[in-house]
Design a protein around this motif. Structure first.
Motif, PDB file in Angstrom:
ATOM      1  N   ILE A 115     -27.690  -6.668   7.508  1.00 32.20           N
ATOM      2  CA  ILE A 115     -26.529  -5.885   7.944  1.00 32.20           C
ATOM      3  C   ILE A 115     -26.781  -5.510   9.396  1.00 32.20           C
ATOM      4  N   GLU A 116     -25.810  -5.815  10.250  1.00 33.42           N
ATOM      5  CA  GLU A 116     -25.993  -5.586  11.686  1.00 33.42           C
ATOM      6  C   GLU A 116     -24.831  -4.729  12.198  1.00 33.42           C
ATOM      7  N   LEU A 117     -25.156  -3.700  12.972  1.00 40.99           N
ATOM      8  CA  LEU A 117     -24.089  -2.872  13.573  1.00 40.99           C
ATOM      9  C   LEU A 117     -23.589  -3.567  14.829  1.00 40.99           C
TER      10      LEU A 117
ATOM     11  N   GLU B  29     -19.124   0.585  17.499  1.00 43.55           N
ATOM     12  CA  GLU B  29     -18.854   1.886  16.902  1.00 43.55           C
ATOM     13  C   GLU B  29     -17.915   2.654  17.817  1.00 43.55           C
TER      14      GLU B  29
ATOM     15  N   ARG C  56     -16.968   2.126  12.303  1.00 49.11           N
ATOM     16  CA  ARG C  56     -18.125   1.298  12.649  1.00 49.11           C
ATOM     17  C   ARG C  56     -17.847  -0.117  12.193  1.00 49.11           C
ATOM     18  N   THR C  57     -18.217  -1.074  13.031  1.00 52.33           N
ATOM     19  CA  THR C  57     -18.014  -2.477  12.673  1.00 52.33           C
ATOM     20  C   THR C  57     -19.372  -3.103  12.360  1.00 52.33           C
ATOM     21  N   LEU C  58     -19.460  -3.681  11.155  1.00 57.87           N
ATOM     22  CA  LEU C  58     -20.728  -4.211  10.670  1.00 57.87           C
ATOM     23  C   LEU C  58     -20.603  -5.688  10.336  1.00 57.87           C
ATOM     24  N   LYS C  59     -21.652  -6.428  10.643  1.00 62.78           N
ATOM     25  CA  LYS C  59     -21.687  -7.834  10.204  1.00 62.78           C
ATOM     26  C   LYS C  59     -22.670  -7.923   9.036  1.00 62.78           C
ATOM     27  N   VAL C  60     -22.200  -8.468   7.932  1.00 62.12           N
ATOM     28  CA  VAL C  60     -23.012  -8.455   6.709  1.00 62.12           C
ATOM     29  C   VAL C  60     -23.229  -9.893   6.225  1.00 62.12           C
TER      30      VAL C  60
ATOM     31  N   THR D 248     -23.058   1.672   2.045  1.00 61.07           N
ATOM     32  CA  THR D 248     -22.060   2.221   2.988  1.00 61.07           C
ATOM     33  C   THR D 248     -21.824   3.712   2.697  1.00 61.07           C
TER      34      THR D 248
END
Ligand code: EPU
Length: 379
Positions: free
Chosen positions: A109-111, A114, A119-123, A136
């Motif tokens: 999981i990468e932030l 924000e 917050r935008t996350l890459k999963v 989350t």
């Protein structure tokens, strides 16, 4: 795993692969040594939640985007089709599959960014969905709590736009990172281009084109709770926190839906049919209590579980396969069923519902054939 033979080192001729996306191997006439662990004759019994006994000729775990490229190159060189396996909670498989099964296990999981409100996350596609939802909530990021306890992995969420208790995953997806097999490159597909709708997206329309490697979510820092589905609001009593919402969703699911460990299943087996107002009016004359939910374009969704329940299938079995006693929409494999057994039961259910309501139920899980290709369901 049955009779598996590990091919720790596999040789492929990269000149057969025109372009490798991020990995630009174009025009290099060389033989590349891959460190992929391609395994032969692997049982998929533990990897499909219906617990069907399935043997795959070729199987590989995918831990990175580069593994996707390498696995596709292997499949190409061996002239095998590719079957993308995620959590195995929405598919129907035959006894033998002659194809390369790519088991998506990309973690992380990468932030990405924000701001004040989100917050935008890459999963990674291989992250377990439920664990991600729980995480989350611990991070005070909101939106996905209604989707707690849905089985499967993150990469499968956009495919059928998983949904429960008034929320669909697509509402919180900003984009999906894929390997486009047609264009032979990695790219981002934004949410609008995904065409999310009820249990549907472009990934269903064009199932062989994309391999999803990550999903980009935009989650809220301040909760905007969706609690109007069924008796969710009542269940929350006077604690209207996102944490309690998640807790109650888990509680409701556990009270109605079978745990695949005890009763192997693929969740809802049929989609809720979407019909027009005229058909609803007709049905309501004879069945005034039919549960229905308004949709866009003057259409209505009716509850498949209720239709099945009314035909007497709730808790009823045909040989080893039946419809669950607490939720008629869930088909259960009681002991060692094969795909034929599953199909015999679901067709009998379909037939009875059709005879009583003149409505054809459409199965939700994806059906694969022995060559690893998606097949339409028989009617
Ligand atoms: N109903 C019955 N008998 C049953 C089951 C349901 O009469 O055996 C009635 C209920 O009383 C209710 C209506 O049917 O009036 C709808 O039931 P429920 O709220 O349990 O939801 P569902 O339509 O059966 C859908 C999703 C589920 C999701 C729930 C909650 C589909 C195909 N299924 O089920 O998703 O958890 O709503 O949002 O849309 C899944 O996809 O695997 C899944 C479990």
């Amino acid at each position: 795993m049955v009779g598996q033979r590990a091919l720790n080192v596999c040789l492929i001729n990269v000149s057969q692969v025109v372009k490798h996306g991020l990995n630009t191997l174009k025009n290099k006439r060389s033989t590349k040594r891959l460190t992929m662990n391609i395994q032969k004759n692997v049982s998929l019994k533990a990897f499909n939640t219906l617990n069907l006994d399935v043997l795959a000729s070729d199987y590989v775990q995918i831990h990175s985007p580069q593994d996707v490229v390498d696995a596709l190159a292997y499949a190409h060189s061996e002239q095998l089709n590719v079957l993308i396996l995620s959590g195995g909670s929405n598919l129907l498989l035959p006894k033998n599959i002659h194809a390369l099964v790519m088991h998506m296990d990309i973690q992380g999981i990468e932030l990405l960014s924000e701001n004040e409100s989100s917050r935008t996350l890459k999963v990674g596609a291989g992250q377990a969905w439920h664990d991600f939802v729980l995480w989350t909530t611990t991070q005070k990021l909101y939106g996905l709590q209604n989707l707690a306890l849905i089985p499967g992995r993150v990469g499968a969420a956009p495919v059928q736009n998983i949904g429960a208790y008034g929320v669909e995953a697509g509402e919180f997806i900003e984009s999906v990172e894929v390997y486009d097999r047609q264009q032979q490159q990695f790219k981002l597909i934004n949410a609008q281009e995904c065409h999310f709708s009820y249990r549907h997206s472009i990934f269903k329309d064009d199932p062989n084109r994309y391999v999803i490697v990550a999903v980009i979510f935009k989650l809220l820092k301040h909760p905007d709770l969706k609690i109007n589905y069924g008796d969710l609001k009542a269940a929350m009593q006077d604690d209207f926190s996102a944490e309690n919402l998640q807790k109650q969703v888990i509680h409701i699911r556990q009270s109605k839906l079978p745990d695949p460990k005890d009763f192997p299943n693929v969740g809802s087996f049929f989609k809720n049919p979407i019909i027009d107002q005229a058909k609803l009016l007709k049905l309501s004359v004879e069945f005034p209590n039919i549960p229905h939910y308004p949709q866009i374009n003057e259409r209505v969704k009716i509850a498949a579980g209720w239709l099945i329940d009314q035909t007497g299938w709730k808790g009823k079995r045909l040989n080893q396969v039946g419809m669950f006693e607490k939720q008629a929409l869930v088909l259960v494999n009681y002991t060692d069923a094969t795909l034929d057994d599953v199909q015999a039961t679901y067709r009998a259910v379909q037939q009875d519902v059709y005879n009583k309501f003149n409505v054809l139920l459409e199965p939700e899980p994806v059906l694969f054939n022995e060559l690893g290709l998606i097949e339409p369901h028989l009617r």
